[in-house]
Motif scaffolding. Sequence first.
Motif, PDB file in Angstrom:
ATOM      1  N   LYS A  28     -48.490 -23.140  22.152  1.00 22.13           N
ATOM      2  CA  LYS A  28     -48.905 -23.837  20.574  1.00 22.13           C
ATOM      3  C   LYS A  28     -50.176 -23.232  20.067  1.00 22.13           C
ATOM      4  CE  LYS A  28     -46.372 -28.053  22.445  1.00 22.13           C
ATOM      5  NZ  LYS A  28     -46.814 -29.222  22.707  1.00 22.13           N
ATOM      6  N   ILE A  29     -51.152 -23.062  20.994  1.00 20.23           N
ATOM      7  CA  ILE A  29     -52.206 -22.601  20.350  1.00 20.23           C
ATOM      8  C   ILE A  29     -52.182 -21.312  19.549  1.00 20.23           C
ATOM      9  CG2 ILE A  29     -54.661 -21.735  20.967  1.00 20.23           C
ATOM     10  CD1 ILE A  29     -54.674 -23.862  23.320  1.00 20.23           C
ATOM     11  N   GLU A  30     -51.340 -20.083  20.394  1.00 22.38           N
ATOM     12  CA  GLU A  30     -51.021 -18.938  19.985  1.00 22.38           C
ATOM     13  C   GLU A  30     -50.236 -19.184  18.398  1.00 22.38           C
ATOM     14  OE1 GLU A  30     -52.068 -15.849  20.528  1.00 22.38           O
ATOM     15  OE2 GLU A  30     -53.328 -17.063  22.121  1.00 22.38           O
TER      16      GLU A  30
ATOM     17  N   VAL B 125     -47.670 -25.614   1.609  1.00 24.18           N
ATOM     18  CA  VAL B 125     -47.538 -24.249   1.450  1.00 24.18           C
ATOM     19  C   VAL B 125     -46.340 -24.079   2.498  1.00 24.18           C
ATOM     20  CG1 VAL B 125     -48.629 -22.099   2.335  1.00 24.18           C
ATOM     21  CG2 VAL B 125     -49.955 -23.887   1.231  1.00 24.18           C
ATOM     22  N   ILE B 126     -46.013 -24.671   3.451  1.00 31.53           N
ATOM     23  CA  ILE B 126     -44.785 -24.431   4.357  1.00 31.53           C
ATOM     24  C   ILE B 126     -43.718 -25.332   3.696  1.00 31.53           C
ATOM     25  CG2 ILE B 126     -43.840 -24.965   6.638  1.00 31.53           C
ATOM     26  CD1 ILE B 126     -46.710 -24.955   7.799  1.00 31.53           C
ATOM     27  N   SER B 127     -42.824 -24.321   3.339  1.00 29.68           N
ATOM     28  CA  SER B 127     -41.399 -24.954   2.751  1.00 29.68           C
ATOM     29  C   SER B 127     -40.518 -25.449   3.767  1.00 29.68           C
ATOM     30  CB  SER B 127     -40.735 -24.052   1.934  1.00 29.68           C
ATOM     31  OG  SER B 127     -41.386 -23.261   0.900  1.00 29.68           O
ATOM     32  N   ASN B 128     -40.434 -24.410   5.087  1.00 30.26           N
ATOM     33  CA  ASN B 128     -39.559 -25.119   6.102  1.00 30.26           C
ATOM     34  C   ASN B 128     -40.104 -24.438   7.348  1.00 30.26           C
ATOM     35  OD1 ASN B 128     -37.676 -26.410   7.651  1.00 30.26           O
ATOM     36  ND2 ASN B 128     -35.725 -25.483   6.263  1.00 30.26           N
ATOM     37  N   LEU B 129     -39.675 -24.984   8.304  1.00 24.46           N
ATOM     38  CA  LEU B 129     -39.846 -24.436   9.820  1.00 24.46           C
ATOM     39  C   LEU B 129     -38.600 -24.574  10.466  1.00 24.46           C
ATOM     40  CD1 LEU B 129     -42.745 -26.907   9.894  1.00 24.46           C
ATOM     41  CD2 LEU B 129     -43.270 -24.685  10.773  1.00 24.46           C
ATOM     42  N   GLN B 130     -38.099 -23.490  11.277  1.00 22.14           N
ATOM     43  CA  GLN B 130     -36.776 -23.401  11.804  1.00 22.14           C
ATOM     44  C   GLN B 130     -37.078 -22.849  13.277  1.00 22.14           C
ATOM     45  OE1 GLN B 130     -33.849 -21.407   9.898  1.00 22.14           O
ATOM     46  NE2 GLN B 130     -32.158 -22.007  10.901  1.00 22.14           N
ATOM     47  N   ARG B 131     -36.365 -23.719  14.197  1.00 19.37           N
ATOM     48  CA  ARG B 131     -36.606 -23.149  15.517  1.00 19.37           C
ATOM     49  C   ARG B 131     -35.371 -22.238  15.705  1.00 19.37           C
ATOM     50  NH1 ARG B 131     -38.556 -21.781  20.268  1.00 19.37           N
ATOM     51  NH2 ARG B 131     -38.404 -23.320  22.181  1.00 19.37           N
TER      52      ARG B 131
ATOM     53  N   LYS C  56     -52.588 -20.270  15.831  1.00 21.42           N
ATOM     54  CA  LYS C  56     -53.339 -19.135  15.425  1.00 21.42           C
ATOM     55  C   LYS C  56     -52.561 -18.031  14.249  1.00 21.42           C
ATOM     56  CE  LYS C  56     -55.346 -14.977  17.377  1.00 21.42           C
ATOM     57  NZ  LYS C  56     -55.160 -14.205  18.786  1.00 21.42           N
ATOM     58  N   ILE C  57     -51.274 -18.116  14.671  1.00 26.61           N
ATOM     59  CA  ILE C  57     -50.448 -17.340  13.755  1.00 26.61           C
ATOM     60  C   ILE C  57     -50.479 -17.881  12.274  1.00 26.61           C
ATOM     61  CG2 ILE C  57     -48.158 -16.267  13.287  1.00 26.61           C
ATOM     62  CD1 ILE C  57     -48.131 -15.651  16.126  1.00 26.61           C
ATOM     63  N   LEU C  58     -50.150 -19.291  12.479  1.00 26.99           N
ATOM     64  CA  LEU C  58     -49.883 -20.055  11.172  1.00 26.99           C
ATOM     65  C   LEU C  58     -51.232 -19.802  10.359  1.00 26.99           C
ATOM     66  CD1 LEU C  58     -48.150 -23.139  12.580  1.00 26.99           C
ATOM     67  CD2 LEU C  58     -47.380 -21.534  11.133  1.00 26.99           C
ATOM     68  N   LYS C  59     -52.310 -19.984  10.699  1.00 27.12           N
ATOM     69  CA  LYS C  59     -53.751 -19.643  10.425  1.00 27.12           C
ATOM     70  C   LYS C  59     -53.871 -18.419   9.677  1.00 27.12           C
ATOM     71  CE  LYS C  59     -58.124 -20.577   9.238  1.00 27.12           C
ATOM     72  NZ  LYS C  59     -58.208 -20.307   7.928  1.00 27.12           N
ATOM     73  N   GLU C  60     -53.446 -17.432  10.390  1.00 29.81           N
ATOM     74  CA  GLU C  60     -53.660 -15.994   9.938  1.00 29.81           C
ATOM     75  C   GLU C  60     -52.870 -15.888   8.875  1.00 29.81           C
ATOM     76  OE1 GLU C  60     -52.870 -13.698  13.488  1.00 29.81           O
ATOM     77  OE2 GLU C  60     -54.779 -14.207  14.380  1.00 29.81           O
ATOM     78  N   GLU C  61     -51.626 -16.323   8.848  1.00 30.49           N
ATOM     79  CA  GLU C  61     -50.573 -16.092   7.842  1.00 30.49           C
ATOM     80  C   GLU C  61     -50.971 -17.037   6.656  1.00 30.49           C
ATOM     81  OE1 GLU C  61     -48.204 -13.585   7.677  1.00 30.49           O
ATOM     82  OE2 GLU C  61     -49.112 -12.964   9.494  1.00 30.49           O
ATOM     83  N   GLY C  62     -51.904 -17.887   6.665  1.00 33.76           N
ATOM     84  CA  GLY C  62     -52.125 -18.765   5.513  1.00 33.76           C
ATOM     85  C   GLY C  62     -51.202 -20.012   5.415  1.00 33.76           C
ATOM     86  N   PHE C  63     -50.601 -20.328   6.303  1.00 34.91           N
ATOM     87  CA  PHE C  63     -49.789 -21.498   6.068  1.00 34.91           C
ATOM     88  C   PHE C  63     -50.326 -22.728   6.475  1.00 34.91           C
ATOM     89  CE2 PHE C  63     -46.279 -18.347   7.331  1.00 34.91           C
ATOM     90  CZ  PHE C  63     -45.623 -18.588   5.974  1.00 34.91           C
ATOM     91  N   ILE C  64     -51.581 -22.815   7.367  1.00 35.00           N
ATOM     92  CA  ILE C  64     -52.433 -23.938   7.460  1.00 35.00           C
ATOM     93  C   ILE C  64     -53.894 -23.753   7.043  1.00 35.00           C
ATOM     94  CG2 ILE C  64     -50.831 -25.150   9.176  1.00 35.00           C
ATOM     95  CD1 ILE C  64     -53.005 -23.962  11.587  1.00 35.00           C
TER      96      ILE C  64
ATOM     97  N   ARG D 285     -55.333 -30.040  16.718  1.00 31.10           N
ATOM     98  CA  ARG D 285     -55.512 -30.878  15.430  1.00 31.10           C
ATOM     99  C   ARG D 285     -55.374 -29.778  14.260  1.00 31.10           C
ATOM    100  NH1 ARG D 285     -59.812 -35.122  14.950  1.00 31.10           N
ATOM    101  NH2 ARG D 285     -58.100 -36.173  15.848  1.00 31.10           N
ATOM    102  N   ILE D 286     -54.210 -29.932  13.642  1.00 31.91           N
ATOM    103  CA  ILE D 286     -53.888 -28.818  12.549  1.00 31.91           C
ATOM    104  C   ILE D 286     -53.925 -29.377  11.272  1.00 31.91           C
ATOM    105  CG2 ILE D 286     -51.832 -27.549  11.620  1.00 31.91           C
ATOM    106  CD1 ILE D 286     -50.708 -27.300  14.412  1.00 31.91           C
ATOM    107  N   ASN D 287     -54.924 -28.702  10.553  1.00 29.01           N
ATOM    108  CA  ASN D 287     -55.196 -29.006   9.209  1.00 29.01           C
ATOM    109  C   ASN D 287     -54.218 -28.572   8.359  1.00 29.01           C
ATOM    110  OD1 ASN D 287     -57.575 -30.761   9.624  1.00 29.01           O
ATOM    111  ND2 ASN D 287     -58.483 -29.134  10.140  1.00 29.01           N
TER     112      ASN D 287
END
Length: 131
Positions: A32-34, A72-78, A37-45, A60-62
């Motif tokens: 989950k930390i990784e 900024v996130i339209s959708n998340l799909q597993r 990290k990707i969500l932050k790098e890609e600008g989603f959070i 804690r995700i801002n």
Amino acid sequence: MITDPISDMLTRIRNAIKVKADKVDIPASRMKIEISKILKEEGFIKSYKIIKDKKQGIIRINLKYTSEGDSVISNLQRISKPGRRVYVSKDEIPHVMGGLGVAILTTSQGVMTDKECRHKGVGGEVICYIW
């Protein structure tokens, strides 16, 4: 008991976005930390912070919103689930929303985006799509 912690993380983020929350707390794990990290790098959070507690810790995700108040996130799909794992080779790595979204994969070289996998020439398990 949660059988799929990654799905739980994505659902918590999805639910927080629906109620326009500024932040969301998620039980921590290395995976989950990784992903955070990707969500932050890609600008989603905006950011994420690891809070230590007596158990496993909390992430804690801002969340990030546009000036109009839309997420900024339209959708998340597993994609790959415990009951049905989805693996792709380096030639089969998916393009999410024609390149506008991001696929997160776990590979032998760690957790990375679809673009990084194509660049490094590795395949792996498709964790989720984000757009």
